[in-house]
Design a protein around this motif. Structure first.
Motif, PDB file in Angstrom:
ATOM      1  N   LEU A  71      72.556 -23.433 -86.105  1.00 38.96           N
ATOM      2  CA  LEU A  71      72.482 -24.792 -85.577  1.00 38.96           C
ATOM      3  C   LEU A  71      71.208 -25.439 -86.097  1.00 38.96           C
ATOM      4  O   LEU A  71      70.125 -24.839 -86.033  1.00 38.96           O
ATOM      5  N   PHE A  72      71.329 -26.668 -86.607  1.00 45.15           N
ATOM      6  CA  PHE A  72      70.194 -27.379 -87.180  1.00 45.15           C
ATOM      7  C   PHE A  72      69.915 -28.651 -86.392  1.00 45.15           C
ATOM      8  O   PHE A  72      70.802 -29.219 -85.760  1.00 45.15           O
ATOM      9  N   THR A  83      71.991 -33.336 -84.621  1.00 44.10           N
ATOM     10  CA  THR A  83      72.217 -31.905 -84.581  1.00 44.10           C
ATOM     11  C   THR A  83      73.565 -31.589 -85.207  1.00 44.10           C
ATOM     12  O   THR A  83      74.522 -32.351 -85.068  1.00 44.10           O
ATOM     13  N   PHE A  84      73.625 -30.445 -85.928  1.00 45.87           N
ATOM     14  CA  PHE A  84      74.838 -30.111 -86.669  1.00 45.87           C
ATOM     15  C   PHE A  84      74.864 -28.611 -86.978  1.00 45.87           C
ATOM     16  O   PHE A  84      73.830 -27.933 -86.959  1.00 45.87           O
ATOM     17  N   THR A 128      64.133 -31.237 -91.334  1.00 46.27           N
ATOM     18  CA  THR A 128      65.277 -30.475 -90.820  1.00 46.27           C
ATOM     19  C   THR A 128      64.808 -29.076 -90.464  1.00 46.27           C
ATOM     20  O   THR A 128      64.057 -28.452 -91.225  1.00 46.27           O
ATOM     21  N   ARG A 129      65.235 -28.578 -89.312  1.00 47.17           N
ATOM     22  CA  ARG A 129      64.861 -27.236 -88.865  1.00 47.17           C
ATOM     23  C   ARG A 129      66.085 -26.504 -88.311  1.00 47.17           C
ATOM     24  O   ARG A 129      66.978 -27.121 -87.738  1.00 47.17           O
ATOM     25  N   LYS A 130      66.075 -25.185 -88.462  1.00 46.01           N
ATOM     26  CA  LYS A 130      67.031 -24.352 -87.728  1.00 46.01           C
ATOM     27  C   LYS A 130      66.577 -24.319 -86.280  1.00 46.01           C
ATOM     28  O   LYS A 130      65.420 -24.010 -85.992  1.00 46.01           O
ATOM     29  N   PRO A 169      78.368 -29.246 -81.379  1.00 52.61           N
ATOM     30  CA  PRO A 169      77.197 -29.414 -80.513  1.00 52.61           C
ATOM     31  C   PRO A 169      77.028 -30.868 -80.106  1.00 52.61           C
ATOM     32  O   PRO A 169      77.562 -31.778 -80.746  1.00 52.61           O
ATOM     33  N   ILE A 170      76.275 -31.089 -79.038  1.00 48.54           N
ATOM     34  CA  ILE A 170      75.969 -32.457 -78.607  1.00 48.54           C
ATOM     35  C   ILE A 170      74.513 -32.516 -78.178  1.00 48.54           C
ATOM     36  O   ILE A 170      73.993 -31.566 -77.576  1.00 48.54           O
ATOM     37  N   ILE A 171      73.842 -33.627 -78.511  1.00 45.40           N
ATOM     38  CA  ILE A 171      72.460 -33.849 -78.090  1.00 45.40           C
ATOM     39  C   ILE A 171      72.398 -35.123 -77.257  1.00 45.40           C
ATOM     40  O   ILE A 171      73.001 -36.137 -77.616  1.00 45.40           O
ATOM     41  N   ASN A 172      71.686 -35.065 -76.113  1.00 53.07           N
ATOM     42  CA  ASN A 172      71.579 -36.259 -75.270  1.00 53.07           C
ATOM     43  C   ASN A 172      70.267 -36.992 -75.548  1.00 53.07           C
ATOM     44  O   ASN A 172      69.490 -36.592 -76.430  1.00 53.07           O
TER      45      ASN A 172
END
Length: 397
Positions: free
Chosen positions: A314-315, A302-303, A322-324, A355-358
């Motif tokens: 945010l993507f 995520t970025f 790749t998606r919004k 952002p952070i993704i777990n």
């Protein structure tokens, strides 16, 4: 009316939606899970794989202390408050433990760890080991790993043994590597026993030899995963952004300029090979934002990025898709079921921090929202907020 029409158009776009939940918000008029008048400018909240959440409320013109919060999606409690004039680092998770440190203009004061919402344990006094500054700090088993500076001004990656109370230099500015001298060490990123950072050589200029390195602190091994053309001419990389993301199985994601395109690459531990995930030729991406990217164990990335209309979104990326996942001016709902729009000002970013993704594909992000008046549909006061996006993989359905 033009702006409202734009809101309606974007909110009605068809794509599979994850769940969007505001878990904290604050404005001059009200607060939810945090007090009112608590701007969250620049903070990067964290979420671990068990769903625990931590973040800090920074010092501001309205508040002269900083607070660490810890909790879940429903409630976060104040577990630590700094003294007046003292600062607190952005907290991070080490498993379910929360790690942070306090500092002031004279340097770092103390490193703390919290195993729950009640007990805060002093873990490390840096000054006793002649460390004056710390930038990032992590814990693996009985050791702390951090990027810091000693009293003599030497920056490096350090390892502190919590049992033996011993400090060891892993490597520092001024050391030689392949005939080149380390001139700067960038942000250290670490998950479990794997870590990565960018290293610059020979000068402080951006036009310098650079590389990314992967550490395995369990086996004390390290390996170069990417280098630029100034380091060695056979590279396909011209330059790198300043930091990378790493997951707990040792894969690394980084942003680089390659063949005239800015792109995100994924390096796999097993093959030590770099694969392009997305670049700025993607129709949805005009440029990547200068904020950290995040990578989980399923290799979702995520970025933040700017689209062709110069709006920041945010993507989420996986392999070659790749998606919004969150759009500026998108509608979401707060805990009162009030419709709110993701925005700040028309010309400014709607997000703050990284952002952070777990590993459960939940994303945590610092955003700005404006609730809509139910009668006039006009945006109300700007609110600092923390948003949790769960089931983010649904966006690929």
């Amino acid at each position: 009316m033009k702006i409202l029409s734009l809101f309606i158009l974007i909110s009605s776009a068809s794509f599979s939606k994850p769940n969007y939940d505001l878990i904290a918000r604050s404005s001059v008029n009200e607060g939810f899970n945090i007090p009112k008048n608590s701007p969250l400018k620049g903070i990067s909240p964290k979420i671990n794989s068990n769903g625990f959440i931590t973040y800090k409320r920074p010092i501001s013109s309205l508040q002269n202390t900083e607070i660490i919060y810890l909790g879940n999606s429903e409630e976060q409690l104040n577990i630590f408050e700094s003294k007046e004039g003292q600062y607190v680092s952005n907290p991070i998770f080490s498993g379910d433990e929360v790690l942070f440190y306090t500092f002031n203009v004279g340097g770092v004061d103390q490193v703390y760890i919290s195993k729950d919402q009640k007990k805060i344990i002093p873990l490390f006094n840096p000054s006793k080991s002649k460390i004056i500054e710390i930038r990032e700090i992590y814990k693996f088993q009985n050791h702390l790993y951090f990027r810091g500076s000693s009293f003599d001004g030497i920056w490096g990656i350090y390892k502190y043994d919590l049992k033996k109370k011993e400090l060891k230099k892993e490597f520092t500015v001024g050391q030689k590597f392949n005939g080149k001298t380390i001139s700067y060490i960038f942000s250290l990123k670490m998950k479990k026993h794997f870590a990565t950072c960018k290293v610059r050589f020979d000068s402080l200029n951006e036009e310098s030899p650079e590389l990314f390195i992967r550490f395995n602190f369990k086996t004390n091994e390290h390996k170069v995963i990417a280098y630029n053309k100034l380091f060695r001419n056979d590279s396909k990389f011209t330059s790198f952004r300043n930091s990378a993301a790493i997951n707990s199985i040792g894969n690394i994601a980084f942003t680089a300029l390659s063949k005239g395109r800015r792109a995100i690459f994924l390096n796999y531990l097993k093959s030590n090979s770099n694969y392009k995930i997305v670049d700025d030729s993607n129709r949805s991406i005009h440029s990547f934002a200068f904020f950290d990217i995040s990578l989980n164990n399923s290799n979702f990335i995520t970025f933040r990025a700017i689209d062709s209309k110069k709006r920041e979104n945010l993507f989420l990326a996986k392999k070659n898709e790749t998606r919004k996942i969150l759009k500026k001016f998108q509608y979401i709902y707060n805990e009162k079921k009030e419709k709110s729009v993701v925005m700040h000002e028309i010309e400014t970013p709607p997000f703050g921090g990284s952002p952070i993704i777990n590993n459960n594909n939940s994303i945590l992000l610092n955003i700005s929202v404006r609730p809509l008046d139910p009668y006039t549909l006009k945006p109300a006061d700007i609110q600092s907020a923390i948003l949790k996006i769960s089931n983010s993989e649904l966006i690929f359905d």
